[in-house]
Design a protein around this motif. Structure first.
Motif, PDB file in Angstrom:
ATOM      1  N   HIS A  85     -57.177  28.763  23.680  1.00  0.00           N
ATOM      2  CA  HIS A  85     -56.760  27.416  24.052  1.00  0.00           C
ATOM      3  C   HIS A  85     -55.282  27.234  23.724  1.00  0.00           C
ATOM      4  O   HIS A  85     -54.786  27.819  22.766  1.00  0.00           O
ATOM      5  CB  HIS A  85     -57.595  26.387  23.283  1.00  0.00           C
ATOM      6  CG  HIS A  85     -57.680  25.080  23.975  1.00  0.00           C
ATOM      7  ND1 HIS A  85     -58.610  24.809  24.942  1.00  0.00           N
ATOM      8  CD2 HIS A  85     -56.945  23.974  23.850  1.00  0.00           C
ATOM      9  CE1 HIS A  85     -58.440  23.579  25.368  1.00  0.00           C
ATOM     10  NE2 HIS A  85     -57.422  23.050  24.727  1.00  0.00           N
ATOM     11  N   LEU A  87     -52.180  24.360  23.022  1.00  0.00           N
ATOM     12  CA  LEU A  87     -51.835  22.999  22.650  1.00  0.00           C
ATOM     13  C   LEU A  87     -50.319  22.862  22.684  1.00  0.00           C
ATOM     14  O   LEU A  87     -49.608  23.724  22.158  1.00  0.00           O
ATOM     15  CB  LEU A  87     -52.362  22.696  21.237  1.00  0.00           C
ATOM     16  CG  LEU A  87     -52.016  21.335  20.649  1.00  0.00           C
ATOM     17  CD1 LEU A  87     -52.748  20.229  21.395  1.00  0.00           C
ATOM     18  CD2 LEU A  87     -52.380  21.296  19.173  1.00  0.00           C
ATOM     19  N   GLU A 100     -55.352  15.413  26.022  1.00  0.00           N
ATOM     20  CA  GLU A 100     -56.164  16.177  25.078  1.00  0.00           C
ATOM     21  C   GLU A 100     -55.468  17.458  24.631  1.00  0.00           C
ATOM     22  O   GLU A 100     -55.791  18.008  23.580  1.00  0.00           O
ATOM     23  CB  GLU A 100     -57.531  16.497  25.665  1.00  0.00           C
ATOM     24  CG  GLU A 100     -57.478  17.350  26.907  1.00  0.00           C
ATOM     25  CD  GLU A 100     -58.828  17.502  27.563  1.00  0.00           C
ATOM     26  OE1 GLU A 100     -59.075  18.582  28.113  1.00  0.00           O
ATOM     27  OE2 GLU A 100     -59.615  16.549  27.527  1.00  0.00           O
ATOM     28  N   ASP A 101     -54.503  17.932  25.401  1.00  0.00           N
ATOM     29  CA  ASP A 101     -53.787  19.158  25.063  1.00  0.00           C
ATOM     30  C   ASP A 101     -52.300  18.940  24.837  1.00  0.00           C
ATOM     31  O   ASP A 101     -51.552  19.902  24.717  1.00  0.00           O
ATOM     32  CB  ASP A 101     -53.970  20.204  26.173  1.00  0.00           C
ATOM     33  CG  ASP A 101     -55.406  20.637  26.312  1.00  0.00           C
ATOM     34  OD1 ASP A 101     -56.126  20.649  25.304  1.00  0.00           O
ATOM     35  OD2 ASP A 101     -55.821  20.967  27.435  1.00  0.00           O
ATOM     36  N   HIS A 117     -58.045  20.652  15.158  1.00  0.00           N
ATOM     37  CA  HIS A 117     -57.967  21.341  16.454  1.00  0.00           C
ATOM     38  C   HIS A 117     -58.845  22.588  16.449  1.00  0.00           C
ATOM     39  O   HIS A 117     -59.566  22.848  17.425  1.00  0.00           O
ATOM     40  CB  HIS A 117     -56.521  21.717  16.782  1.00  0.00           C
ATOM     41  CG  HIS A 117     -55.614  20.538  16.902  1.00  0.00           C
ATOM     42  ND1 HIS A 117     -55.697  19.618  17.925  1.00  0.00           N
ATOM     43  CD2 HIS A 117     -54.605  20.117  16.105  1.00  0.00           C
ATOM     44  CE1 HIS A 117     -54.777  18.689  17.755  1.00  0.00           C
ATOM     45  NE2 HIS A 117     -54.097  18.974  16.663  1.00  0.00           N
ATOM     46  N   TYR A 121     -62.052  23.013  19.028  1.00  0.00           N
ATOM     47  CA  TYR A 121     -62.147  24.123  19.983  1.00  0.00           C
ATOM     48  C   TYR A 121     -63.422  24.927  19.765  1.00  0.00           C
ATOM     49  O   TYR A 121     -64.055  25.372  20.729  1.00  0.00           O
ATOM     50  CB  TYR A 121     -60.922  25.025  19.889  1.00  0.00           C
ATOM     51  CG  TYR A 121     -59.624  24.313  20.212  1.00  0.00           C
ATOM     52  CD1 TYR A 121     -59.578  23.251  21.102  1.00  0.00           C
ATOM     53  CD2 TYR A 121     -58.432  24.692  19.618  1.00  0.00           C
ATOM     54  CE1 TYR A 121     -58.401  22.591  21.387  1.00  0.00           C
ATOM     55  CE2 TYR A 121     -57.238  24.033  19.899  1.00  0.00           C
ATOM     56  CZ  TYR A 121     -57.236  22.984  20.783  1.00  0.00           C
ATOM     57  OH  TYR A 121     -56.059  22.334  21.062  1.00  0.00           O
TER      58      TYR A 121
END
Length: 176
Positions: A85, A87, A100-101, A117, A121
């Motif tokens: 993921h 961010l 959200e990111d 975080h 995830y």
């Protein structure tokens, strides 16, 4: 949530380049959160943080297993997790969650906490239906679960209407 400084990144002291961080996530990590979804796990998280003058890019890679309870048999089992993921954290005049990111922090922010975080995830990687591996290859109990859903805006009452329709609508229906 209990605070563990191990998961706070001192971003103010970092140079403008890519930095690598590694975390081991076990029972102690999950006990920080007031939740019942995950009680324990054995995960390794790699975090690559790229710092520029305007943006922080955090690339997470979390791999390992979490201990879950089967929804059908209530047996515990290890669910494999493999998450990647990204961010983005940009600098601005106030602390905000833009998406959200995408987050915004002030330029004078000293540390960036990443524990929440990491937990989020991992939580998103857990399947909605938690089945023990011995049940995962069984056919679904509901045979109609795989059928297609067809949606129509016209009801049976519309087709049996004997009232004359408005000619303006008829002209619009002919536009295809």
């Amino acid at each position: 949530m209990k605070k563990d400084a191990q998961f706070d990144l001192a971003i103010a002291k970092l140079a403008f380049k890519t930095h690598h961080f590694a975390f081991e996530l076990g029972r102690a990590f999950f006990e920080q959160f007031d939740q019942s979804l995950i009680q324990e796990g054995d995960l390794h998280a790699d975090l690559d943080l790229t710092k520029t003058d305007r943006l922080l890019t955090l690339d997470f890679h979390i791999k390992g297993t979490v201990r879950l309870t089967c929804d059908r048999s209530l047996e515990e089992f290890d669910q494999p997790i493999d998450v990647q993921h990204q961010l983005l954290v940009r600098y601005g005049d106030q602390d905000l969650e833009l998406d959200e990111d995408v987050f915004q922090i002030t330029p004078d922010t000293q540390t960036l906490p990443v524990a929440q975080h990491l937990f989020d995830y991992i939580g998103l990687a857990i399947p909605m239906k938690k089945l023990h591996p011995r049940f995962q290859n069984e056919p679904d109990e509901n045979p109609e679960a795989d059928s297609k859903l067809i949606f129509s805006t016209r009801s049976d009452a519309d087709e049996n209407d004997d009232e004359p329709s408005d000619p303006r609508w008829d002209a619009l229906r002919n536009l295809n």
